[in-house]
Write a protein that holds these residues in place. Sequence first.
Motif, PDB file in Angstrom:
ATOM      1  N   THR A   1       0.836  -1.201   0.000  1.00 30.29           N
ATOM      2  CA  THR A   1       0.000   0.000   0.000  1.00 30.29           C
ATOM      3  C   THR A   1       0.869   1.248   0.000  1.00 30.29           C
ATOM      4  OG1 THR A   1      -1.707  -1.199   1.197  1.00 30.29           O
ATOM      5  CG2 THR A   1      -1.857   1.201   1.206  1.00 30.29           C
TER       6      THR A   1
ATOM      7  N   GLN B   1       2.211   1.815  -3.409  1.00 31.86           N
ATOM      8  CA  GLN B   1       1.171   2.278  -4.329  1.00 31.86           C
ATOM      9  C   GLN B   1       0.880   3.768  -4.132  1.00 31.86           C
ATOM     10  OE1 GLN B   1      -1.847  -0.654  -3.485  1.00 31.86           O
ATOM     11  NE2 GLN B   1      -1.286  -1.850  -5.290  1.00 31.86           N
TER      12      GLN B   1
ATOM     13  N   TYR C   1       5.710  -5.236  -9.656  1.00 33.61           N
ATOM     14  CA  TYR C   1       5.576  -3.855  -9.177  1.00 33.61           C
ATOM     15  C   TYR C   1       6.945  -3.180  -9.063  1.00 33.61           C
ATOM     16  CZ  TYR C   1       0.659  -4.683  -7.979  1.00 33.61           C
ATOM     17  OH  TYR C   1      -0.677  -4.967  -8.036  1.00 33.61           O
TER      18      TYR C   1
ATOM     19  N   GLU D   1       1.432   6.648  -6.989  1.00 35.74           N
ATOM     20  CA  GLU D   1       0.376   7.607  -7.340  1.00 35.74           C
ATOM     21  C   GLU D   1       0.901   9.038  -7.309  1.00 35.74           C
ATOM     22  OE1 GLU D   1      -2.788   7.146  -8.420  1.00 35.74           O
ATOM     23  OE2 GLU D   1      -2.348   5.005  -8.487  1.00 35.74           O
TER      24      GLU D   1
END
Length: 157
Positions: free
Chosen positions: A2, A5, A36, A9
Motif C-alpha cells: 500500500t 502504491q 511492481y 500515485e
Amino acid sequence: MTHSQILTEQSKWSQAANVLASQQRVYPERRDLRLYLAEALTNSNQPIKAQALLKPLTEQQPSDRYAWQSLQLANEKLAKTTDSASLKNIATINALRYRSHDQLWSSRYESALTSLTQAKQLAEKLQTTAQTSSARPLLANINAEIKAVKTAKDFEP
C-alpha cells in the motif's frame, strides 16, 4: 504494498522502488512484488535492473503476458534514455521482440509476425554497422521466434 502504491500515485518512483526492493528481498518468490518493483525501476530510469527482475519470470512462465509487456516497456524506456546508439538499437529490437511474445500469447499471430519482421529489419541494419557481433545472436533469436510464431499460427488440434 500500500505504501508503494501511494508513492507511485505521487510519481515518487525511486521511493516506491526502495520500499518494494526491501519487501522483494524478504519475499523473493512473490511474482506481484517483482512486477511492481520492475515497474517502479523502469519509471525511475533503471530499466536494466527491471529487466533483470523480469527475465526470470518469462523463463519460468513463457505465457506471462504481463511480464512480456513489462519487459517491452523497460526496453522502450532504455531506448529513449540511453546515450549509447548501440544500446538504443538493441533495446528497440528487444522491445519489438518482447511485444511479439505478448501478441503471440494473445493469439495475435499476424501482429507478432509484424513485430518480429520489424525487429529483424533493424537487426539486419545493425549487422551492416560496426555492431555485427551484437546483431548475429539477435538475428538468430528473431529467426527462431518467427519460426515459433508460424508454428503456433499453423497449429490445428
